[in-house]
Write a protein that holds these residues in place. Structure first.
Motif, PDB file in Angstrom:
ATOM      1  N   VAL A 128      43.829  37.227  37.617  1.00 43.78           N
ATOM      2  CA  VAL A 128      43.975  37.685  38.993  1.00 43.78           C
ATOM      3  C   VAL A 128      44.187  39.191  39.038  1.00 43.78           C
ATOM      4  N   ALA A 129      44.967  39.736  38.121  1.00 44.22           N
ATOM      5  CA  ALA A 129      45.279  41.169  38.109  1.00 44.22           C
ATOM      6  C   ALA A 129      44.028  42.027  37.977  1.00 44.22           C
ATOM      7  N   LYS A 130      42.999  41.503  37.352  1.00 41.61           N
ATOM      8  CA  LYS A 130      41.755  42.252  37.192  1.00 41.61           C
ATOM      9  C   LYS A 130      41.039  42.473  38.526  1.00 41.61           C
ATOM     10  N   MET A 131      41.430  41.736  39.558  1.00 43.41           N
ATOM     11  CA  MET A 131      40.777  41.832  40.854  1.00 43.41           C
ATOM     12  C   MET A 131      41.437  42.850  41.784  1.00 43.41           C
ATOM     13  N   PHE A 132      42.600  43.402  41.411  1.00 41.79           N
ATOM     14  CA  PHE A 132      43.338  44.284  42.315  1.00 41.79           C
ATOM     15  C   PHE A 132      42.566  45.544  42.681  1.00 41.79           C
ATOM     16  N   ASP A 133      41.997  46.234  41.711  1.00 41.14           N
ATOM     17  CA  ASP A 133      41.277  47.474  42.010  1.00 41.14           C
ATOM     18  C   ASP A 133      40.074  47.230  42.919  1.00 41.14           C
ATOM     19  N   PRO A 134      39.222  46.233  42.619  1.00 42.09           N
ATOM     20  CA  PRO A 134      38.112  45.983  43.542  1.00 42.09           C
ATOM     21  C   PRO A 134      38.594  45.598  44.944  1.00 42.09           C
ATOM     22  N   LEU A 135      39.673  44.832  45.030  1.00 46.87           N
ATOM     23  CA  LEU A 135      40.197  44.428  46.327  1.00 46.87           C
ATOM     24  C   LEU A 135      40.751  45.631  47.092  1.00 46.87           C
ATOM     25  N   ASP A 136      41.484  46.502  46.402  1.00 45.98           N
ATOM     26  CA  ASP A 136      41.990  47.720  47.037  1.00 45.98           C
ATOM     27  C   ASP A 136      40.834  48.590  47.524  1.00 45.98           C
ATOM     28  N   ASN A 137      39.771  48.695  46.724  1.00 45.60           N
ATOM     29  CA  ASN A 137      38.607  49.482  47.123  1.00 45.60           C
ATOM     30  C   ASN A 137      37.909  48.877  48.343  1.00 45.60           C
ATOM     31  N   VAL A 141      34.812  39.250  53.734  1.00 53.02           N
ATOM     32  CA  VAL A 141      34.767  39.265  52.266  1.00 53.02           C
ATOM     33  C   VAL A 141      36.178  39.372  51.695  1.00 53.02           C
ATOM     34  N   VAL A 142      37.000  40.262  52.259  1.00 56.75           N
ATOM     35  CA  VAL A 142      38.386  40.413  51.798  1.00 56.75           C
ATOM     36  C   VAL A 142      39.145  39.100  51.978  1.00 56.75           C
ATOM     37  N   SER A 143      38.949  38.458  53.116  1.00 57.83           N
ATOM     38  CA  SER A 143      39.621  37.186  53.384  1.00 57.83           C
ATOM     39  C   SER A 143      39.213  36.118  52.367  1.00 57.83           C
ATOM     40  N   GLN A 144      37.932  36.067  52.028  1.00 53.16           N
ATOM     41  CA  GLN A 144      37.457  35.103  51.037  1.00 53.16           C
ATOM     42  C   GLN A 144      38.056  35.393  49.660  1.00 53.16           C
ATOM     43  N   PHE A 145      38.116  36.687  49.280  1.00 50.42           N
ATOM     44  CA  PHE A 145      38.739  37.068  48.013  1.00 50.42           C
ATOM     45  C   PHE A 145      40.188  36.597  47.982  1.00 50.42           C
ATOM     46  N   MET A 146      40.918  36.895  49.063  1.00 47.86           N
ATOM     47  CA  MET A 146      42.337  36.550  49.103  1.00 47.86           C
ATOM     48  C   MET A 146      42.543  35.045  49.043  1.00 47.86           C
ATOM     49  N   SER A 147      41.716  34.283  49.733  1.00 51.47           N
ATOM     50  CA  SER A 147      41.833  32.819  49.689  1.00 51.47           C
ATOM     51  C   SER A 147      41.631  32.305  48.269  1.00 51.47           C
ATOM     52  N   LEU A 174      42.033  33.986  45.451  1.00 48.23           N
ATOM     53  CA  LEU A 174      43.137  34.428  44.600  1.00 48.23           C
ATOM     54  C   LEU A 174      44.416  33.639  44.891  1.00 48.23           C
ATOM     55  N   GLU A 175      44.652  33.309  46.147  1.00 45.31           N
ATOM     56  CA  GLU A 175      45.829  32.512  46.497  1.00 45.31           C
ATOM     57  C   GLU A 175      45.729  31.114  45.910  1.00 45.31           C
ATOM     58  N   GLU A 176      44.520  30.566  45.828  1.00 46.54           N
ATOM     59  CA  GLU A 176      44.328  29.261  45.189  1.00 46.54           C
ATOM     60  C   GLU A 176      44.704  29.315  43.713  1.00 46.54           C
ATOM     61  N   LEU A 177      44.582  30.498  43.106  1.00 47.72           N
ATOM     62  CA  LEU A 177      44.979  30.684  41.705  1.00 47.72           C
ATOM     63  C   LEU A 177      46.473  30.980  41.570  1.00 47.72           C
ATOM     64  N   GLY A 178      47.195  30.974  42.694  1.00 50.31           N
ATOM     65  CA  GLY A 178      48.641  31.161  42.650  1.00 50.31           C
ATOM     66  C   GLY A 178      49.117  32.541  43.035  1.00 50.31           C
ATOM     67  N   LEU A 179      48.239  33.403  43.518  1.00 44.62           N
ATOM     68  CA  LEU A 179      48.625  34.759  43.882  1.00 44.62           C
ATOM     69  C   LEU A 179      49.481  34.761  45.142  1.00 44.62           C
ATOM     70  N   GLU A 180      50.576  35.520  45.097  1.00 43.53           N
ATOM     71  CA  GLU A 180      51.399  35.756  46.276  1.00 43.53           C
ATOM     72  C   GLU A 180      51.361  37.247  46.558  1.00 43.53           C
ATOM     73  N   VAL A 181      51.051  37.603  47.807  1.00 47.55           N
ATOM     74  CA  VAL A 181      50.973  39.003  48.216  1.00 47.55           C
ATOM     75  C   VAL A 181      52.346  39.428  48.727  1.00 47.55           C
ATOM     76  N   LEU A 182      52.814  40.582  48.231  1.00 46.34           N
ATOM     77  CA  LEU A 182      54.090  41.139  48.680  1.00 46.34           C
ATOM     78  C   LEU A 182      53.791  42.293  49.622  1.00 46.34           C
ATOM     79  N   ASN A 183      54.035  42.087  50.904  1.00 48.61           N
ATOM     80  CA  ASN A 183      53.825  43.115  51.915  1.00 48.61           C
ATOM     81  C   ASN A 183      55.136  43.241  52.685  1.00 48.61           C
TER      82      ASN A 183
END
Length: 128
Positions: free
Chosen positions: A24-33, A53-59, A61-70
C-alpha cells in the motif's frame, strides 16, 4: 500444541499485515500526485474524472486495510503526526490542535506507514 498453533497464526497474520502495508505504501506518491493534479485542473469534467479515479484508488487501498489519517481539529500526537509549523490561533481550544493537514497520514492496522504532515495551533496566552 494449541498455544503454539495460535502463536504461529498470529505471527503469520502480522506478517501479512506488514506485507500489505509495504504494498500500500508504494501507492502514496502516485495518489498524492493525482490529488495535486486534481487541485490544479480548472475543467469541471476533467476534475470530476480525476475525483472518480482517486475514489477508486482509495476504495481499493481501504480494502487492503488502509486507514487515512486526516486529523484536522484533533490534538497533535507526535506518534501519528509530523509538525511542519506552529501558527498563532485566537481560540484557547485550538492550542495544540491540528489547524491544517498538509498531507494525510496512513496506517494499516496498528502500523503507521506515513505520518500526517500538519500545522499546529498555538494560543497566544499558552506556555511555549
Amino acid at each position: 500444541v494449541e498455544a503454539t498453533k495460535v502463536r504461529l497464526e498470529r505471527q503469520a497474520e502480522f506478517q501479512r499485515t506488514m506485507q500489505r502495508g509495504e504494498s500500500v505504501a508504494k501507492m502514496f506518491d502516485p495518489l498524492d500526485n493525482l490529488n495535486r493534479s486534481m487541485d490544479a485542473i480548472e475543467d469541471g469534467d476533467a476534475k470530476e474524472g480525476l475525483k472518480m479515479v482517486v475514489s477508486q484508488f482509495m476504495s481499493a487501498l481501504e480494502e487492503l486495510g488502509l486507514e487515512v489519517l486526516n486529523p484536522v481539529g484533533m490534538p497533535f500526537d507526535p506518534n501519528l503526526h509530523e509538525a511542519l509549523s506552529v501558527v498563532p490561533v485566537a481560540e484557547q481550544d485550538q492550542d495544540g490542535a491540528i489547524i491544517e493537514v498538509f498531507s494525510a497520514g496512513y496506517r494499516v492496522g496498528s502500523r503507521l506507514l506515513k505520518p500526517a504532515r500538519v500545522i499546529i495551533g498555538r494560543h497566544e496566552g499558552a506556555e511555549a
